[in-house]
Design an enzyme around this catalytic site. Sequence first.
Site, PDB file in Angstrom:
ATOM      1  N   SER A 172      30.950  62.038  56.499  1.00  0.00           N
ATOM      2  CA  SER A 172      31.876  62.793  55.654  1.00  0.00           C
ATOM      3  C   SER A 172      32.593  61.794  54.763  1.00  0.00           C
ATOM      4  O   SER A 172      32.712  60.611  55.124  1.00  0.00           O
ATOM      5  CB  SER A 172      32.911  63.505  56.541  1.00  0.00           C
ATOM      6  OG  SER A 172      34.042  63.888  55.778  1.00  0.00           O
ATOM      7  N   TYR A 185      38.839  64.470  63.655  1.00  0.00           N
ATOM      8  CA  TYR A 185      37.664  64.559  62.778  1.00  0.00           C
ATOM      9  C   TYR A 185      37.464  63.242  62.012  1.00  0.00           C
ATOM     10  O   TYR A 185      36.353  62.681  61.985  1.00  0.00           O
ATOM     11  CB  TYR A 185      37.854  65.728  61.811  1.00  0.00           C
ATOM     12  CG  TYR A 185      36.665  65.990  60.915  1.00  0.00           C
ATOM     13  CD1 TYR A 185      35.572  66.723  61.364  1.00  0.00           C
ATOM     14  CD2 TYR A 185      36.638  65.504  59.608  1.00  0.00           C
ATOM     15  CE1 TYR A 185      34.478  66.971  60.533  1.00  0.00           C
ATOM     16  CE2 TYR A 185      35.550  65.749  58.774  1.00  0.00           C
ATOM     17  CZ  TYR A 185      34.475  66.486  59.246  1.00  0.00           C
ATOM     18  OH  TYR A 185      33.400  66.715  58.420  1.00  0.00           O
TER      19      TYR A 185
HETATM   20  C1  BGC Z   1      35.131  68.589  55.863  1.00  0.00           C
HETATM   21  C2  BGC Z   1      35.538  69.707  54.927  1.00  0.00           C
HETATM   22  C3  BGC Z   1      36.285  69.161  53.733  1.00  0.00           C
HETATM   23  C4  BGC Z   1      35.517  68.006  53.094  1.00  0.00           C
HETATM   24  C5  BGC Z   1      36.309  67.333  51.967  1.00  0.00           C
HETATM   25  C6  BGC Z   1      34.365  67.569  55.075  1.00  0.00           C
HETATM   26  O1  BGC Z   1      33.918  66.544  55.898  1.00  0.00           O
HETATM   27  O2  BGC Z   1      34.365  69.108  56.937  1.00  0.00           O
HETATM   28  O3  BGC Z   1      36.345  70.641  55.621  1.00  0.00           O
HETATM   29  O4  BGC Z   1      36.451  70.180  52.764  1.00  0.00           O
HETATM   30  O5  BGC Z   1      35.202  67.042  54.070  1.00  0.00           O
HETATM   31  O6  BGC Z   1      37.643  67.102  52.312  1.00  0.00           O
END
Ligand code: BGC
Length: 287
Positions: A172, A185
């Site tokens: 991410s 996360y």
């Molecule tokens: C998340 C999303 C978020 C995106 C940008 C992703 O890794 O799961 O919820 O919108 O990152 O912030």
Amino acid sequence: MPKDFYTNNNLPEAIYPSCPINRVLEGQTAIVTGSSSGIGKAVAIELGKAGADVLINYSSNKQSAEEVAKEIQEYGGKAFAFKADVSSEVEVQAMFSEALNQFGSLDILVNNSGIQQDAPIDEMTLEQWDKVIGVNLRGQFLCAREAIKIFKKQGVKPEISCAAGKIICMSSVHDIIPWAGHVNYAASKGGVLMFMKSVAQEVAPHRIRVNGISPGAIRTPINHEAWSTPEAYADLMRLIPYKRIGEPAEIGRVAVWLASDNSDYINGTTMYVDGGMTLYPGFESGG
Ligand code: BGC
């Protein structure tokens, strides 16, 4: 082609590219974790379009997983749904042996399963912390370990691919952008980044390639709140220099390229697929 229904800039409408079908993965087999919905589903479908056979892993939604498998079969590939919690060692091992039973070999792992359980840090429960780290990080370890055992045993099959195997770790933008209210996360994705690089360094001499994809805001259920109303979408655009949300298939196509021999000399790298979200958009003006 989907229309950008919340265009908030002066472009006539956002333009999403369509790509010709290119069977670059003909004869290859893949496992995509968490592929009954969202980015994983799009990755599985794009791999299938590119000629791969695909195991569709899911944790709870059997029906959607079976629909994804059916779609891939329509492109001529073999595909089947398999339930496994990626944070469970026995379930992961069962999944890899079933892939070998059904396909006879394995060439590609897309470590995609990922969840969010958001809370301010002083309200975050240990359960929320453990669950997110369990699926997002421990899951990547358990699956990569099984895939690497198989890739080492198989070695390079030149008629199939230049590499003995390919692993794509779905990360991410939050592996480098800190994210208040989402510390479990962000910590899991920061972990994925260094896990991916360390594994890549370790297994490269076996001709196994390990790379990452770090999506920005992609239109999926995980971030529904961030794009489903005009106000939320306008707010989101402040974070995206390219001024549109990403579509799941755009991640799928990058996965196809990273899994194919077209990227054979790429190892230990992360592709940020984010419309520029990692470019410090706050500095568009000022500074
Ligand atoms: C998340 C999303 C978020 C995106 C940008 C992703 O890794 O799961 O919820 O919108 O990152 O912030």
